[in-house]
Design a protein around this motif. Structure first.
Motif, PDB file in Angstrom:
ATOM      1  N   TYR A  58      -0.753 -11.382 -18.015  1.00  0.00           N
ATOM      2  CA  TYR A  58      -1.180 -11.569 -16.615  1.00  0.00           C
ATOM      3  C   TYR A  58      -1.144 -10.209 -15.930  1.00  0.00           C
ATOM      4  CZ  TYR A  58      -0.755 -12.839 -11.654  1.00  0.00           C
ATOM      5  OH  TYR A  58      -0.914 -12.927 -10.301  1.00  0.00           O
ATOM      6  N   THR A  59      -2.213  -9.874 -15.204  1.00  0.00           N
ATOM      7  CA  THR A  59      -2.325  -8.546 -14.577  1.00  0.00           C
ATOM      8  C   THR A  59      -2.711  -8.669 -13.113  1.00  0.00           C
ATOM      9  OG1 THR A  59      -3.077  -7.643 -16.704  1.00  0.00           O
ATOM     10  CG2 THR A  59      -3.424  -6.280 -14.746  1.00  0.00           C
ATOM     11  N   GLU A  60      -2.036  -7.904 -12.269  1.00  0.00           N
ATOM     12  CA  GLU A  60      -2.432  -7.800 -10.863  1.00  0.00           C
ATOM     13  C   GLU A  60      -2.079  -6.422 -10.336  1.00  0.00           C
ATOM     14  OE1 GLU A  60       0.720  -9.293  -7.697  1.00  0.00           O
ATOM     15  OE2 GLU A  60       0.200 -10.950  -9.021  1.00  0.00           O
ATOM     16  N   LEU A  61      -2.700  -6.049  -9.233  1.00  0.00           N
ATOM     17  CA  LEU A  61      -2.431  -4.774  -8.580  1.00  0.00           C
ATOM     18  C   LEU A  61      -1.381  -4.953  -7.486  1.00  0.00           C
ATOM     19  CD1 LEU A  61      -6.065  -3.418  -8.028  1.00  0.00           C
ATOM     20  CD2 LEU A  61      -4.597  -3.145 -10.038  1.00  0.00           C
ATOM     21  N   TYR A  62      -0.712  -3.851  -7.138  1.00  0.00           N
ATOM     22  CA  TYR A  62       0.160  -3.844  -5.966  1.00  0.00           C
ATOM     23  C   TYR A  62       0.042  -2.489  -5.290  1.00  0.00           C
ATOM     24  CZ  TYR A  62       3.708  -1.014  -8.438  1.00  0.00           C
ATOM     25  OH  TYR A  62       4.380  -0.007  -9.109  1.00  0.00           O
ATOM     26  N   SER A  63       0.312  -2.451  -3.986  1.00  0.00           N
ATOM     27  CA  SER A  63       0.101  -1.202  -3.246  1.00  0.00           C
ATOM     28  C   SER A  63       1.363  -0.660  -2.584  1.00  0.00           C
ATOM     29  CB  SER A  63      -0.966  -1.405  -2.167  1.00  0.00           C
ATOM     30  OG  SER A  63      -0.572  -2.434  -1.272  1.00  0.00           O
ATOM     31  N   GLY A  64       2.430  -1.449  -2.527  1.00  0.00           N
ATOM     32  CA  GLY A  64       3.666  -0.994  -1.894  1.00  0.00           C
ATOM     33  C   GLY A  64       4.794  -0.962  -2.911  1.00  0.00           C
ATOM     34  N   GLU A  65       5.424   0.201  -3.070  1.00  0.00           N
ATOM     35  CA  GLU A  65       6.480   0.335  -4.070  1.00  0.00           C
ATOM     36  C   GLU A  65       7.812  -0.185  -3.546  1.00  0.00           C
ATOM     37  OE1 GLU A  65       7.478   0.041  -7.069  1.00  0.00           O
ATOM     38  OE2 GLU A  65       6.052   1.622  -7.646  1.00  0.00           O
ATOM     39  N   VAL A  66       8.638  -0.651  -4.467  1.00  0.00           N
ATOM     40  CA  VAL A  66       9.970  -1.122  -4.094  1.00  0.00           C
ATOM     41  C   VAL A  66      10.830   0.055  -3.667  1.00  0.00           C
ATOM     42  CG1 VAL A  66       9.847  -3.071  -5.689  1.00  0.00           C
ATOM     43  CG2 VAL A  66      10.893  -0.937  -6.450  1.00  0.00           C
ATOM     44  N   THR A  67      11.864  -0.235  -2.870  1.00  0.00           N
ATOM     45  CA  THR A  67      12.828   0.804  -2.514  1.00  0.00           C
ATOM     46  C   THR A  67      13.985   0.833  -3.502  1.00  0.00           C
ATOM     47  OG1 THR A  67      13.944  -0.732  -1.005  1.00  0.00           O
ATOM     48  CG2 THR A  67      12.264   0.707  -0.065  1.00  0.00           C
ATOM     49  N   THR A  68      14.236  -0.304  -4.171  1.00  0.00           N
ATOM     50  CA  THR A  68      15.286  -0.376  -5.188  1.00  0.00           C
ATOM     51  C   THR A  68      15.057  -1.619  -6.044  1.00  0.00           C
ATOM     52  OG1 THR A  68      17.681  -0.580  -5.573  1.00  0.00           O
ATOM     53  CG2 THR A  68      16.799  -1.653  -3.609  1.00  0.00           C
ATOM     54  N   LEU A  69      15.533  -1.570  -7.276  1.00  0.00           N
ATOM     55  CA  LEU A  69      15.546  -2.747  -8.144  1.00  0.00           C
ATOM     56  C   LEU A  69      16.871  -3.488  -8.037  1.00  0.00           C
ATOM     57  CD1 LEU A  69      14.013  -1.215 -11.420  1.00  0.00           C
ATOM     58  CD2 LEU A  69      12.838  -2.584  -9.693  1.00  0.00           C
ATOM     59  N   VAL A 449       4.237   0.947  30.831  1.00  0.00           N
ATOM     60  CA  VAL A 449       5.315   1.001  29.845  1.00  0.00           C
ATOM     61  C   VAL A 449       4.684   1.148  28.464  1.00  0.00           C
ATOM     62  CG1 VAL A 449       7.210  -0.272  28.776  1.00  0.00           C
ATOM     63  CG2 VAL A 449       6.832  -0.419  31.246  1.00  0.00           C
ATOM     64  N   LYS A 450       5.115   2.158  27.723  1.00  0.00           N
ATOM     65  CA  LYS A 450       4.586   2.366  26.380  1.00  0.00           C
ATOM     66  C   LYS A 450       5.237   1.371  25.417  1.00  0.00           C
ATOM     67  CE  LYS A 450       3.393   7.246  26.935  1.00  0.00           C
ATOM     68  NZ  LYS A 450       3.597   8.626  26.447  1.00  0.00           N
ATOM     69  N   VAL A 451       4.391   0.647  24.682  1.00  0.00           N
ATOM     70  CA  VAL A 451       4.859  -0.381  23.748  1.00  0.00           C
ATOM     71  C   VAL A 451       4.434   0.037  22.344  1.00  0.00           C
ATOM     72  CG1 VAL A 451       4.849  -2.832  23.167  1.00  0.00           C
ATOM     73  CG2 VAL A 451       4.550  -2.113  25.562  1.00  0.00           C
ATOM     74  N   LEU A 452       5.359   0.629  21.602  1.00  0.00           N
ATOM     75  CA  LEU A 452       5.059   1.112  20.252  1.00  0.00           C
ATOM     76  C   LEU A 452       4.998  -0.076  19.291  1.00  0.00           C
ATOM     77  CD1 LEU A 452       4.624   3.536  18.382  1.00  0.00           C
ATOM     78  CD2 LEU A 452       7.110   3.642  18.072  1.00  0.00           C
ATOM     79  N   LEU A 453       3.828  -0.278  18.674  1.00  0.00           N
ATOM     80  CA  LEU A 453       3.574  -1.437  17.812  1.00  0.00           C
ATOM     81  C   LEU A 453       3.140  -0.943  16.423  1.00  0.00           C
ATOM     82  CD1 LEU A 453       3.242  -4.592  17.661  1.00  0.00           C
ATOM     83  CD2 LEU A 453       0.858  -4.238  18.344  1.00  0.00           C
ATOM     84  N   PRO A 454       4.076  -0.743  15.505  1.00  0.00           N
ATOM     85  CA  PRO A 454       3.715  -0.253  14.159  1.00  0.00           C
ATOM     86  C   PRO A 454       3.265  -1.389  13.245  1.00  0.00           C
ATOM     87  CG  PRO A 454       6.021   0.241  14.755  1.00  0.00           C
ATOM     88  CD  PRO A 454       5.523  -0.828  15.675  1.00  0.00           C
ATOM     89  N   TYR A 455       2.615  -1.026  12.159  1.00  0.00           N
ATOM     90  CA  TYR A 455       2.234  -2.005  11.138  1.00  0.00           C
ATOM     91  C   TYR A 455       2.307  -1.343   9.765  1.00  0.00           C
ATOM     92  CZ  TYR A 455      -2.332   0.324  10.819  1.00  0.00           C
ATOM     93  OH  TYR A 455      -3.331   1.253  10.625  1.00  0.00           O
ATOM     94  N   ASN A 456       2.427  -2.179   8.755  1.00  0.00           N
ATOM     95  CA  ASN A 456       2.486  -1.703   7.371  1.00  0.00           C
ATOM     96  C   ASN A 456       1.066  -1.695   6.806  1.00  0.00           C
ATOM     97  OD1 ASN A 456       2.842  -1.325   4.619  1.00  0.00           O
ATOM     98  ND2 ASN A 456       4.647  -2.630   4.497  1.00  0.00           N
ATOM     99  N   PRO A 457       0.532  -0.534   6.451  1.00  0.00           N
ATOM    100  CA  PRO A 457      -0.863  -0.463   5.991  1.00  0.00           C
ATOM    101  C   PRO A 457      -1.097  -1.146   4.646  1.00  0.00           C
ATOM    102  CG  PRO A 457       0.230   1.653   5.725  1.00  0.00           C
ATOM    103  CD  PRO A 457       1.177   0.790   6.504  1.00  0.00           C
ATOM    104  N   THR A 458      -0.026  -1.473   3.915  1.00  0.00           N
ATOM    105  CA  THR A 458      -0.211  -2.163   2.632  1.00  0.00           C
ATOM    106  C   THR A 458      -0.368  -3.662   2.804  1.00  0.00           C
ATOM    107  OG1 THR A 458       2.156  -2.525   2.176  1.00  0.00           O
ATOM    108  CG2 THR A 458       1.218  -0.409   1.512  1.00  0.00           C
ATOM    109  N   GLU A 459      -0.096  -4.180   4.003  1.00  0.00           N
ATOM    110  CA  GLU A 459      -0.249  -5.607   4.272  1.00  0.00           C
ATOM    111  C   GLU A 459      -1.672  -5.896   4.754  1.00  0.00           C
ATOM    112  OE1 GLU A 459       1.849  -8.158   3.869  1.00  0.00           O
ATOM    113  OE2 GLU A 459       3.303  -6.835   2.921  1.00  0.00           O
ATOM    114  N   VAL A 460      -2.325  -6.773   4.049  1.00  0.00           N
ATOM    115  CA  VAL A 460      -3.742  -7.055   4.319  1.00  0.00           C
ATOM    116  C   VAL A 460      -3.953  -7.516   5.761  1.00  0.00           C
ATOM    117  CG1 VAL A 460      -5.701  -8.493   3.668  1.00  0.00           C
ATOM    118  CG2 VAL A 460      -4.131  -7.641   1.904  1.00  0.00           C
TER     119      VAL A 460
END
Length: 650
Positions: A58-69, A449-460
């Motif tokens: 079974y094969t799939e792609l991923y775009s975000g690496e783990v921080t630890t196992l 009021v500045k509202v900082l709204l970040p997002y993770n670019p690896t999340e579709v």
């Protein structure tokens, strides 16, 4: 001493009151498991496929690496997927959400001593080549607990043991304070580990003694905090445990044969596992590609991978194209995850985003209610699900149909929760805005009021969601009131860099249930006295900062925390317990300390897996496993998906 065996009726009383999907079972004997396949000596010959044929890969792609196992320290689902594949827990869940034996074949509970006893099957640890290295024993479960309770290893999940396992917190704090006092003046003396309520009676008998009655304890054993690890390896490696594929051992359905960060992860079938005969995929290949969301669908068209998400921007084209419309299905519907917006009460972002100005604004309840009332959830969910977005919008943190009281009443319909409705209200948003403007101007807050709204670019499509939020909120409330700043976060380590370090003003967050009880949905927010959200590693929004600083929000946060503590103290009366937790969650939402958003939107997929064959539970790691799933020779169509869904009774 009175010993209570887990009969079907008794387990139903404990678990069915908590979740309709948790199966009832008594003192368990092996059902559907098999003797370990293969031999116990020599190499674990994985990858030959069923009947000795071509290996099933079974094969799939991923775009975000783990921080630890290291599954004993991380609280991130992305990080403990490897453990879900490769480490067996004491109990697990089948495809219908019913409890089945795991590493334990049977168990019983003694009411008088509050002690659970588990009887373990014969099993082996294997290394990253599949070779057996040692027997799995009860001591491995004990040593894994001790590792998490060792402060120097900085476990982000250790708090799950506090107040559950006898003396776990006392032992941990004894090491932290070594006879000294914490911030509240409580003195913590050293406690010997022998006093902690986890014991290896012999190689195949494990006991957990609870600090108090815990209605949901059995279900929590499917979570990573109760996973075993080979004790001698933990002692040898310490902090370097699970930093590479060859620095951990495996007792589950698979072992990790290769971990090359930002290249690939390879998992191979563990033929020495007791359930090897129902593990139908011989090898799992996860291939790194930073552009997987765009490249994945193209590789599906060429038949090069077995799974890819079909994003909203190409969905219509795929559905209308004769060549692709039958390649699309969906993931299994689940209510194990809840999404919500957090406001950060302890901002640590850069000065250009005016953290001090935000701190004043966020502690004003009318300001929070203005933002909460301006969030059109349906419009945002439509980015992910354009057809029926309203099916996924929720007005509570706890999803509906997750948990039920002793009378079978859905938790979201109990007490104060029953009165919660849609927070989106344009007229109210403007009303709250005007009140907030007047109050905040008096405190010296500058606008917008500045509202900082970040997002993770690896999340579709997360970027598109943020754009919708920015447009609708600024349009309704005015750019002279707020300036929502959408910011791209890092592709790797997003949670650590952004949420855990407080580098946001507002952020879409999620939480997955760990066990079958409403208490699990308080874990992201509740902080006991003296606990830091940053030190804990997973506390969202840092609500306790409002109490610490004595801000205008302190009373609301204190009310929430106090109600949680009262609810936790109710151990036996399930109805009273749920009523108290309902009051707490309503407090959290009515004061707009967080904003409920949605359950997991069932993603559109191209996959060769029947998603209803997999293990399932609305908590823990069961949903992440591949055990029991067959790799088909074709991509599942929507028609086939619906047929599989109906067959599974979903």
């Amino acid at each position: 001493m009175k010993k209570r065996r887990l009969t079907a009726a008794l387990l139903c009383a404990v678990l069915a009151a908590s979740t309709v999907l948790s199966g009832c079972g008594g003192k368990k004997t092996t059902e559907g498991g098999s003797a370990a396949a293969g031999t116990e000596a020599g190499k674990n010959e994985a990858g030959k496929g069923e009947d000795g044929g071509k290996p099933v890969v079974y094969t799939e792609l991923y775009s975000g690496e783990v921080t630890t196992l290291n599954y004993l320290v991380s609280a991130s689902e992305a990080d403990f997927k490897t453990a879900a594949y490769c480490i067996d827990t004491l109990i697990e869940y089948d495809s219908e959400g019913k409890i089945r034996p795991g590493q334990a074949t049977e168990w019983e509970y003694d009411e008088a001593s509050k002690t659970w006893t588990f009887h373990l099957r014969e099993a082996k640890w294997v290394d990253n080549t599949g070779a057996p290295v040692a027997d799995v024993t009860a001591q491995d479960f004990v040593d894994a607990i001790k590792y998490q309770l060792t402060p120097e290893y900085e476990s982000g999940i250790v708090q799950n043991l506090f107040g559950v396992i006898a003396n776990a917190k006392a032992y941990y704090n004894g090491l932290v304070y070594n006879g000294g006092a914490d911030e509240d003046g409580v003195v913590w003396n050293a406690v010997d580990f022998s006093e902690v309520g986890v014991k290896a009676v012999d190689d195949h008998t494990l006991t957990y003694t609870l600090e108090t009655e815990v209605p949901y304890f059995l279900s929590s054993l499917a979570y990573i905090v109760y996973m075993p690890a080979y004790g001698p390896q933990l002692e040898e490696l310490g902090k370097t445990f699970a930093t590479a594929a060859d620095k951990m051992y495996y007792n589950g359905s698979y072992y990790m044969s290769e971990f090359s960060p930002q290249e690939r992860r390879i998992y191979k079938k563990n033929t020495l596992n007791y359930d090897a005969d129902i593990v139908y995929i011989d090898e799992i290949q996860k291939i790194y590609n930073a552009e997987s969301t765009t490249i994945g669908p193209e590789m599906i068209k060429r038949g090069e991978i077995d799974y890819a998400e079909i994003t909203a921007d190409i969905l219509d084209d795929w559905m209308s194209n004769e060549d692709t419309k039958n390649l699309i299905s969906r993931e299994r519907p689940r209510n194990s995850y809840s999404y919500f917006y957090c406001f950060n009460f302890d901002p640590q972002f850069d000065a250009e985003y005016e953290p001090d100005n935000w701190r004043k604004a966020v502690n004003n309840e009318n300001f929070r209610k203005a933002l909460s009332s301006a969030l059109n959830k349906t419009k945002e969910v439509a980015v992910l699900e354009p057809n029926v977005p309203e099916d996924y919008v929720i007005n509570t943190i706890t999803p509906a149909k997750f948990t039920f009281n002793a009378d079978g009443t859905d938790f979201t319909e109990i007490g104060d929760m029953a009165a919660l409705g849609d927070t989106f209200n344009e007229a109210k948003a403007v009303e709250y805005r005007d009140l907030a403007k007047s109050e905040l101007a008096a405190e010296g807050v500058t606008f917008p009021v500045k509202v900082l709204l970040p997002y993770n670019p690896t999340e579709v499509n997360w970027d598109k969601e943020c754009q919708v939020v920015e447009q609708q909120m600024e349009s309704l409330l005015g750019t002279d009131f707020i300036d929502i700043i959408v910011q791209t976060g890092p592709t790797d380590g997003f949670l650590t860099e952004i949420r855990r370090n407080g580098k946001y003003a507002m952020l879409k967050c999620n939480w997955g249930a760990d066990y079958a009880d409403p208490e699990t949905w308080t874990d992201p927010f509740y902080q006991a006295k003296g606990e830091s959200g940053y030190d804990l590693g997973y506390k969202y929004a840092n609500l306790a900062k409002a109490i610490e600083d004595g801000t205008p929000s302190a009373d609301a946060v204190l009310e929430y925390f106090t109600t949680i503590e009262e609810a936790k103290d109710i151990k036996v009366d399930i109805n009273a317990r749920y009523e108290a937790f309902a009051k707490a969650e309503a407090t959290l939402i009515n004061h707009a300390l967080v904003v409920p958003f949605s359950i997991s939107v069932s993603k559109y997929l191209a996959t060769k897996l029947n998603v209803f064959e997999g293990q399932y539970a609305p908590f823990g790691v069961s949903n992440l496993k591949y055990k029991g799933q067959h790799l088909q020779d074709h991509y599942i169509s929507m028609e086939e998906f619906e047929a599989n869904k109906e067959k599974a009774g979903q």
